[in-house]
Design a protein around this motif. Structure first.
Motif, PDB file in Angstrom:
ATOM      1  N   ALA A 118       4.513  14.848   4.535  1.00 39.45           N
ATOM      2  CA  ALA A 118       5.693  14.605   3.711  1.00 39.45           C
ATOM      3  C   ALA A 118       6.912  14.276   4.567  1.00 39.45           C
ATOM      4  O   ALA A 118       7.743  13.445   4.181  1.00 39.45           O
ATOM      5  N   PHE A 119       7.024  14.921   5.733  1.00 41.75           N
ATOM      6  CA  PHE A 119       8.114  14.586   6.655  1.00 41.75           C
ATOM      7  C   PHE A 119       8.023  13.124   7.066  1.00 41.75           C
ATOM      8  O   PHE A 119       9.035  12.406   7.115  1.00 41.75           O
ATOM      9  N   MET A 120       6.812  12.675   7.412  1.00 46.19           N
ATOM     10  CA  MET A 120       6.639  11.278   7.811  1.00 46.19           C
ATOM     11  C   MET A 120       7.129  10.337   6.711  1.00 46.19           C
ATOM     12  O   MET A 120       7.794   9.332   6.984  1.00 46.19           O
ATOM     13  N   HIS A 121       6.799  10.649   5.466  1.00 46.44           N
ATOM     14  CA  HIS A 121       7.253   9.809   4.352  1.00 46.44           C
ATOM     15  C   HIS A 121       8.784   9.783   4.284  1.00 46.44           C
ATOM     16  O   HIS A 121       9.393   8.710   4.157  1.00 46.44           O
TER      17      HIS A 121
ATOM     18  N   PRO B 141       0.098   7.695   0.475  1.00 48.73           N
ATOM     19  CA  PRO B 141       0.563   6.458   1.088  1.00 48.73           C
ATOM     20  C   PRO B 141       0.660   6.582   2.605  1.00 48.73           C
ATOM     21  O   PRO B 141       1.094   7.602   3.130  1.00 48.73           O
ATOM     22  N   ASN B 142       0.245   5.537   3.297  1.00 48.05           N
ATOM     23  CA  ASN B 142       0.373   5.482   4.740  1.00 48.05           C
ATOM     24  C   ASN B 142       1.792   5.037   5.114  1.00 48.05           C
ATOM     25  O   ASN B 142       2.557   4.581   4.262  1.00 48.05           O
TER      26      ASN B 142
ATOM     27  N   GLN C 276       7.219  -0.476   3.800  1.00 46.83           N
ATOM     28  CA  GLN C 276       7.269  -1.771   3.130  1.00 46.83           C
ATOM     29  C   GLN C 276       7.691  -1.674   1.670  1.00 46.83           C
ATOM     30  O   GLN C 276       8.049  -2.681   1.060  1.00 46.83           O
ATOM     31  N   GLU C 277       7.682  -0.466   1.114  1.00 48.17           N
ATOM     32  CA  GLU C 277       8.234  -0.280  -0.224  1.00 48.17           C
ATOM     33  C   GLU C 277       9.739  -0.532  -0.198  1.00 48.17           C
ATOM     34  O   GLU C 277      10.316  -1.097  -1.133  1.00 48.17           O
ATOM     35  N   THR C 278      10.382  -0.096   0.902  1.00 49.96           N
ATOM     36  CA  THR C 278      11.814  -0.322   1.084  1.00 49.96           C
ATOM     37  C   THR C 278      12.092  -1.668   1.718  1.00 49.96           C
ATOM     38  O   THR C 278      13.020  -2.382   1.312  1.00 49.96           O
TER      39      THR C 278
ATOM     40  N   ALA D  24      -8.466   0.027   6.042  1.00 46.28           N
ATOM     41  CA  ALA D  24      -7.603   0.644   5.037  1.00 46.28           C
ATOM     42  C   ALA D  24      -6.157   0.675   5.497  1.00 46.28           C
ATOM     43  O   ALA D  24      -5.242   0.733   4.672  1.00 46.28           O
ATOM     44  N   LEU D  25      -5.946   0.637   6.814  1.00 50.11           N
ATOM     45  CA  LEU D  25      -4.596   0.654   7.349  1.00 50.11           C
ATOM     46  C   LEU D  25      -3.969  -0.738   7.374  1.00 50.11           C
ATOM     47  O   LEU D  25      -2.774  -0.874   7.558  1.00 50.11           O
TER      48      LEU D  25
END
Length: 276
Positions: free
Chosen positions: A65-68, A93-94, A100-102, A123-124
């Motif tokens: 979660a920190f990575m996200h 989500p990776n 890339q969402e942002t 997958a990556l």
């Protein structure tokens, strides 16, 4: 699909030997997260860690979660390039999906030394059309190879976010943990960032000592560091507020809380810092 360059850095059909005789941190992490890409030896060691501290799976999710959150913060502050070392087995989500969402044009290079991660590299590699996502098989202890491979994808003349999430506690001072970070940061320009989490024995000294000994007997290094020792990795960098924090306390507003994270202090620190 990798966006602008569909050729992965390593052939996905290459068969690489996987050592199933001893546990591997990436596969144990996968087991903690409820994944299926691990072996009995990883589960066995994972259960031993669980017996010492039942919050270990929560710790794994908290690091994820920190990575996200850190990736959202970085992408929201203009960073468009990411070098993620110690990627681990894909769990959506990776990092590239969050970035890339942002910023759909974000470029991401993943790096890991576990052959099972290579087997899941496809997958990556699902990038947005305007971005790029690639995978490099290399060990953090070999920064020259990492830099050489990453340069083929990332522009080292522009800021890069270096991600070392839940990785450096597997590299001892004797193995040159601080020198490895310094070497990687030296290649990155001003305006680049270091995002990092690290396990600590500050809050659970007895359980942590027992875990370290069990992993050592299985051939896995666990170099737990204090807050002060963790902070040394950021010497010469400008820490993003709130600075070095217990992992769930770093910009919690950028994500959702992990169930169970409030059941006692999570024994790990996280921080993001900018290279002047």
């Amino acid at each position: 699909m990798t966006g602008q360059d569909p050729t992965p850095l390593v052939p996905l059909v290459e068969v690489v030997g996987i050592d199933t005789s001893k546990p591997h941190p990436a596969r144990m992490y996968d087991w903690y997260l409820g994944g299926k890409d691990n072996y009995p030896v990883d589960e066995a060691m994972g259960r031993q860690m669980l017996a010492l501290d039942p919050r270990v799976p929560v710790m794994a999710r908290v690091n994820r979660a920190f990575m996200h959150r850190a990736t959202r913060w970085l992408a929201g502050n203009g960073i468009r390039q990411f070098l993620d070392i110690g990627t681990g087995i894909p769990t959506e989500p990776n990092l590239h999906q969050v970035a890339q969402e942002t910023a759909p044009d974000a470029r991401v290079v993943y790096c890991d030394n576990d052959p099972i991660v290579l087997a899941h590299a496809a997958a990556l590699l699902r990038s947005t059309p305007s971005g790029v996502t690639e995978y490099l098989q290399a060990d953090v202890r070999d920064p020259a190879t990492i830099v050489e491979g990453a340069r083929k994808i990332l522009d080292f003349g522009r800021p890069v976010a270096l991600s070392l999430v839940a990785l450096l506690h597997f590299v001892s001072d004797e193995d040159g943990a601080h020198e490895l970070v310094d070497r990687l940061l030296a290649e990155l320009p001003s305006g680049s960032y270091l995002m990092m989490t690290h396990a600590t024995a500050d809050f659970t000294p007895e359980e942590s000592a027992a875990a370290t000994e069990k992993l050592k007997a299985a051939g896995v290094t666990l170099a737990l560091r204090s807050r002060e020792e963790f902070s040394r990795f950021f010497d010469g960098l400008d820490l993003v507020e709130p600075g070095v924090a217990v992992v769930p306390d770093w910009h919690p507003e950028l994500g959702e809380p992990v169930p169970g994270q409030d059941d006692g202090v999570i024994p790990g620190y996280g921080a993001v810092a900018r290279k002047p």
